[in-house]
Design an enzyme around this catalytic site. Structure first.
Site, PDB file in Angstrom:
ATOM      1  N   ARG A  54      41.785  92.941  47.417  1.00  0.00           N
ATOM      2  CA  ARG A  54      41.760  94.372  47.907  1.00  0.00           C
ATOM      3  C   ARG A  54      40.237  95.039  48.360  1.00  0.00           C
ATOM      4  NH1 ARG A  54      42.148  98.563  44.828  1.00  0.00           N
ATOM      5  NH2 ARG A  54      43.061  97.517  42.895  1.00  0.00           N
ATOM      6  N   TYR A 108      46.016 109.038  70.890  1.00  0.00           N
ATOM      7  CA  TYR A 108      47.132 107.922  70.576  1.00  0.00           C
ATOM      8  C   TYR A 108      48.139 108.432  69.736  1.00  0.00           C
ATOM      9  CZ  TYR A 108      49.343 103.823  68.318  1.00  0.00           C
ATOM     10  OH  TYR A 108      49.684 103.138  67.973  1.00  0.00           O
ATOM     11  N   ASP A 180      37.680 106.164  69.181  1.00  0.00           N
ATOM     12  CA  ASP A 180      38.635 104.990  69.155  1.00  0.00           C
ATOM     13  C   ASP A 180      38.368 104.149  70.151  1.00  0.00           C
ATOM     14  OD1 ASP A 180      40.857 103.268  69.716  1.00  0.00           O
ATOM     15  OD2 ASP A 180      42.196 104.696  68.885  1.00  0.00           O
ATOM     16  N   LYS A 205      44.767  94.665  69.175  1.00  0.00           N
ATOM     17  CA  LYS A 205      44.795  94.731  70.590  1.00  0.00           C
ATOM     18  C   LYS A 205      43.652  93.869  71.189  1.00  0.00           C
ATOM     19  CE  LYS A 205      47.598  97.973  69.893  1.00  0.00           C
ATOM     20  NZ  LYS A 205      47.287  99.398  69.868  1.00  0.00           N
TER      21      LYS A 205
HETATM   22  C1  LIG Z   1      47.522 100.595  68.959  1.00  0.00           C
HETATM   23  C2  LIG Z   1      46.389 101.622  68.752  1.00  0.00           C
HETATM   24  C3  LIG Z   1      46.316 102.079  67.731  1.00  0.00           C
HETATM   25  C4  LIG Z   1      47.089 102.163  66.410  1.00  0.00           C
HETATM   26  O1  LIG Z   1      46.557 100.461  66.144  1.00  0.00           O
HETATM   27  P1  LIG Z   1      47.656  99.590  65.396  1.00  0.00           P
HETATM   28  O2  LIG Z   1      47.077  98.320  65.148  1.00  0.00           O
HETATM   29  O3  LIG Z   1      49.160  99.685  65.966  1.00  0.00           O
HETATM   30  O4  LIG Z   1      47.977 100.340  63.797  1.00  0.00           O
HETATM   31  C5  LIG Z   1      45.215 103.225  67.734  1.00  0.00           C
HETATM   32  N1  LIG Z   1      44.542 103.333  68.857  1.00  0.00           N
HETATM   33  C6  LIG Z   1      44.852 103.033  70.083  1.00  0.00           C
HETATM   34  C7  LIG Z   1      44.120 103.448  71.316  1.00  0.00           C
HETATM   35  C8  LIG Z   1      45.892 101.978  70.213  1.00  0.00           C
HETATM   36  O5  LIG Z   1      46.071 101.341  71.398  1.00  0.00           O
END
Ligand SMILES: *Cc1c(COP(=O)(O)O)cnc(C)c1O
Length: 396
Positions: A54, A108, A180, A205
């Protein structure tokens, strides 16, 4: 045996070798999965020395932390169980009850809901600002504004703001910046290089790239990452070693994947902007796009994400039912192309009026462009557009 500190000049070499354990256990080339939750204690002095899954301090974590820091031109990085774990941990490592956050207008959905509901419940308020109107930012400041939170390319309209002006504004007013960077990926943009404090990723992603794990990352200075790590240890959102192994494997090809996706998306965007069935294409790589002037200066490529408006709402359903190569699914950044209607997915929680105000209408289609053969993909879009037009005409 430990993760190496050596960094290479290019992102492609770093994606393969930065942070690797050399020499590796049993001379293995690939980092093995350390499928163990705990490690023998070796005279540990305090809690931070204890090696436990953890605490994100296993060899699988260490390799990823060094590698992701290297590709984002940062001192340090931390992987998490999801993008949302990265985002919520990063935000809560900066602000506390009574503090105030400035955010980009259209974030998001998960981030927006966290701010609207959970952060608000903790007494942390936020105020949206228009990235395209820097003269309005100062008015939004409050004495307790601590953080400015933005996205490199916004979802679903692919807006790119004046990110250098954002950094300058934040420095002037002593705000911490979080960005982000999921959509461009570090192949196309490294925000630390222009002065952002913390970068967050949904590694689900592009970093992983194969639509087969959930993961996230926080990137920044050693001091900020140490603080985020302590918080993550309490919140518990660490990445499992097996998912660490898959993320490390997926990342190796990110340069190849993302550059192909840049090329494919640009070609598809150019094709779509010439079609009668399409009223507008949103892609920062098109010179007509509002964000192009900023993207051109900051990015090495424009990414694999685009969105377009069909001429009428009624064409959306027939279009989605007619494409045969892209899959109709949420998420993005994998090797296979995906199509989705944001009004029915990421923004379904808003009222029709709120969606209209943001430009997220029923006619908007978002595409995560994959690495398929681009001629074949364009042929498929072409056939589906013709079909959606015919079906709409019949209905009318
Ligand atoms: C998918 C996404 C998230 C969230 O990510 P998860 O892995 O689904 O928790 C945050 N910001 C953006 C721009 C995303 O495309």
């Amino acid at each position: 045996m430990s993760s190496s500190h050596k960094r290479f000049k290019s992102i492609d070499t770093n994606l393969l070798h930065a942070g690797a354990i050399r020499p590796n256990i049993e001379d293995s080339v690939v980092t093995p999965i350390f499928q163990t939750s705990t490690y023998l204690t070796g005279g540990d002095r305090d809690y931070d020395d204890v090696r436990y899954v953890r605490c994100s301090n296993t060899p699988n974590h260490a390799v990823l932390h060094a590698r992701i820091a290297a590709i984002e031109s940062a001192e340090s990085a931390l992987v998490t169980a999801s993008g949302m774990a990265a985002i919520t941990t990063a935000i809560l490592s900066i602000v506390k009850t009574g503090d105030h956050i400035l955010t980009q207008r259209c974030l998001y959905g998960g981030t927006q809901m966290f701010l609207n509901e959970d952060a608000k419940g903790l007494g942390i308020d936020h105020m949206p600002i228009d990235l395209n109107d820097p003269s309005s930012w100062r008015k939004a400041l409050k004495p307790k504004t601590k953080l400015l939170y933005v996205e490199s390319i916004s979802n679903p309209l692919m807006e790119v703001g004046d990110l250098k002006a954002i950094v300058a504004f934040a420095r002037e007013h002593n705000l911490v910046t979080i960005i982000d960077n999921t959509f461009p990926s570090p192949v196309n943009f490294r925000p630390i290089e222009i002065g952002f404090d913390l970068v967050v990723h949904s590694a689900t992603k592009y970093l992983n790239g194969h639509s087969d794990i959930g993961a996230g990352a926080i990137v920044g200075s050693q001091a900020r990452i140490t603080k985020a790590t302590k918080l993550l240890n309490h919140l518990g959102g660490m990445l499992d070693p097996h998912a660490c192994f898959l993320l490390e494997r997926g990342m190796k090809t990110m340069g190849l994947r993302v550059r192909q996706q840049n090329q494919n998306a640009l070609q598809l965007a150019q094709f779509l902007s010439k079609r009668d069935e399409v009223s507008e294409v949103r892609y920062p790589g098109l010179s007509s796009d509002a964000g192009h002037k900023f993207a051109e200066k900051l990015f090495d490529g424009y990414g694999g994400m685009l969105a377009f408006y069909l001429k009428s709402d009624a064409m959306a359903e027939p279009f989605l039912n007619s494409v045969t190569i892209p899959l109709h699914a949420v998420s993005l950044g994998g090797v296979e192309s995906l199509v989705v209607r944001p009004s029915r997915s990421s923004h379904a929680g808003l009222t029709a009026k709120e969606r209209e105000a943001l430009g997220v209408t029923d006619a908007l289609i978002r595409v995560s462009v994959g690495i398929e053969n681009i001629d074949e993909l364009i042929e498929d879009f072409s056939a589906a557009l013709s079909m959606s037009h015919v079906k709409e005409a019949k209905r009318a």
